[in-house]
Design a protein around this motif. Structure first.
Motif, PDB file in Angstrom:
ATOM      1  N   ALA A  97      16.462  87.115  74.750  1.00  0.00           N
ATOM      2  CA  ALA A  97      16.294  88.522  74.374  1.00  0.00           C
ATOM      3  C   ALA A  97      17.643  89.167  74.060  1.00  0.00           C
ATOM      4  O   ALA A  97      17.766  89.927  73.094  1.00  0.00           O
ATOM      5  CB  ALA A  97      15.593  89.284  75.502  1.00  0.00           C
ATOM      6  N   VAL A 100      18.773  87.909  70.632  1.00  0.00           N
ATOM      7  CA  VAL A 100      18.016  88.572  69.570  1.00  0.00           C
ATOM      8  C   VAL A 100      18.564  89.977  69.323  1.00  0.00           C
ATOM      9  O   VAL A 100      18.787  90.388  68.175  1.00  0.00           O
ATOM     10  CB  VAL A 100      16.516  88.637  69.930  1.00  0.00           C
ATOM     11  CG1 VAL A 100      15.776  89.599  69.001  1.00  0.00           C
ATOM     12  CG2 VAL A 100      15.891  87.256  69.832  1.00  0.00           C
ATOM     13  N   PHE A 101      18.784  90.720  70.408  1.00  0.00           N
ATOM     14  CA  PHE A 101      19.293  92.089  70.279  1.00  0.00           C
ATOM     15  C   PHE A 101      20.659  92.103  69.596  1.00  0.00           C
ATOM     16  O   PHE A 101      20.897  92.888  68.672  1.00  0.00           O
ATOM     17  CB  PHE A 101      19.388  92.752  71.656  1.00  0.00           C
ATOM     18  CG  PHE A 101      20.006  94.125  71.620  1.00  0.00           C
ATOM     19  CD1 PHE A 101      19.240  95.232  71.305  1.00  0.00           C
ATOM     20  CD2 PHE A 101      21.370  94.303  71.881  1.00  0.00           C
ATOM     21  CE1 PHE A 101      19.817  96.505  71.258  1.00  0.00           C
ATOM     22  CE2 PHE A 101      21.944  95.562  71.835  1.00  0.00           C
ATOM     23  CZ  PHE A 101      21.168  96.663  71.524  1.00  0.00           C
ATOM     24  N   THR A 159      13.703  94.186  69.203  1.00  0.00           N
ATOM     25  CA  THR A 159      13.766  93.300  70.359  1.00  0.00           C
ATOM     26  C   THR A 159      12.650  93.620  71.345  1.00  0.00           C
ATOM     27  O   THR A 159      11.944  92.721  71.822  1.00  0.00           O
ATOM     28  CB  THR A 159      15.132  93.431  71.069  1.00  0.00           C
ATOM     29  OG1 THR A 159      16.178  93.145  70.139  1.00  0.00           O
ATOM     30  CG2 THR A 159      15.228  92.465  72.238  1.00  0.00           C
TER      31      THR A 159
END
Length: 314
Positions: A97, A100-101, A159
């Protein structure tokens, strides 16, 4: 996140090869690219910070671009290199995560910053007399902060929206880092809303910025062609053409990866296109924008002479 945490506790990233010798080769290649890109960008940050002659809007944006590029290439390449070297491709849900952010935020920040840089070149070439007023330090800071805050909002939304999905079919991500398209392909939830939001972002940010950049360069080229001196034309073209190439490479490869249907199976071609928007631009930007620049070269020579003099005195 409930279905995610009960079904999948970690993801497995896909490498370029399953052959051990090639894994080590790719790891070393990525490490060399990362080292060169990181050192080039950090050198530009140092030079444009400490040389007062380079405290102009153009070099202010170049410094920020180098900071973004150094962060961008550090988000994906080191872990991919280590994963290939130790042959361990697992990444936690939290780590995925975060990646991705950061990828979404830095990609947005970089592309909008490239758009601002195109506007800066347009004002400098087409309205040179009004340049200090139009591109004042306050305006430059406001533009940069706008790129930063819109990037944070865009990355935070996508996200959060992605990690509300369930991942119960597979935990293998067909990519060398965590990105949204690869996660949508392995989700067992309905992903139409996610794809629609990515499409809207691509149209608003990607196409919108590209249209603005194109319009800026059309005006720049029309002005440059009116220059009486061929040398002035050559300098203007040498500044603008590399910018267009990097922007086109970034946009085309990014759109290919992010706008594919989630039902498509992962392939090595997807990984290669991801390299073209996440690794190549941060690696090439220092060479294209700065290290070929005469003022940057002169500043590096002066800095090296000072270091040598200090070293001899010591």
């Amino acid at each position: 996140m409930s279905n995610l945490t009960t079904a999948v506790t970690e993801f497995v990233l896909l490498g370029f090869s399953d052959t051990r010798e090639l894994q080590i080769l790719y790891s070393l290649l990525f490490f060399l690219i990362y080292s060169a890109g990181l050192m080039g960008n950090l050198l530009i940050v140092i030079i444009t910070t400490f040389d007062r002659r380079l405290h102009t809007p153009m070099y202010f944006f170049l410094r920020n671009l180098s900071i973004v590029d150094a962060c961008f290439i550090s988000t994906t390449v080191p872990q991919a290199s280590v994963n290939s070297l130790v042959n361990n491709r697992a990444i936690s849900v939290t780590g995925c995560a975060a990646q991705v952010f950061l990828v979404m935020f830095l990609a947005h920040f970089e592309f909008t910053l490239l758009t601002v840089m195109a506007h800066d070149r347009y004002v400098a070439i087409c309205h040179p007399l009004h340049y200090p007023v139009i591109m004042s330090p306050r305006v430059c800071m406001q533009m940069t902060l706008s790129c930063l805050f819109t990037g944070l909002l865009n990355a935070g939304f996508h996200t959060g929206y992605t990690f509300q999905l369930s991942f119960c079919q597979s935990n293998v991500i067909h990519q060398f880092f965590c990105d949204i398209p690869s996660l949508l392909k392995i989700s067992c939830s309905e992903t139409f809303g996610n794809m629609l939001s990515l499409l809207v972002s691509a149209l608003v940010v990607g196409v919108g910025c590209f249209a603005f950049i194109t319009a800026s360069y059309i005006r720049i080229l029309s002005t440059v062609l009116k220059f009486p001196m061929k040398e002035d034309q050559r300098k203007a073209f040498s500044t603008c053409v590399p910018h267009i190439i990097v922007v086109s490479l970034f946009l085309i490869s990014g759109c290919y990866v992010y706008l594919q249907p989630p039902s498509s199976s992962g392939s090595i071609k997807d990984i290669i296109f991801s390299v073209f928007y996440s690794v190549i631009p941060p690696f090439l930007n220092p060479i294209i924008y700065s290290l070929r620049n005469k003022q940057i070269q002169d500043a590096i020579r002066i800095l090296m002479r000072r270091k040598l003099l200090l070293g001899n005195k010591a």
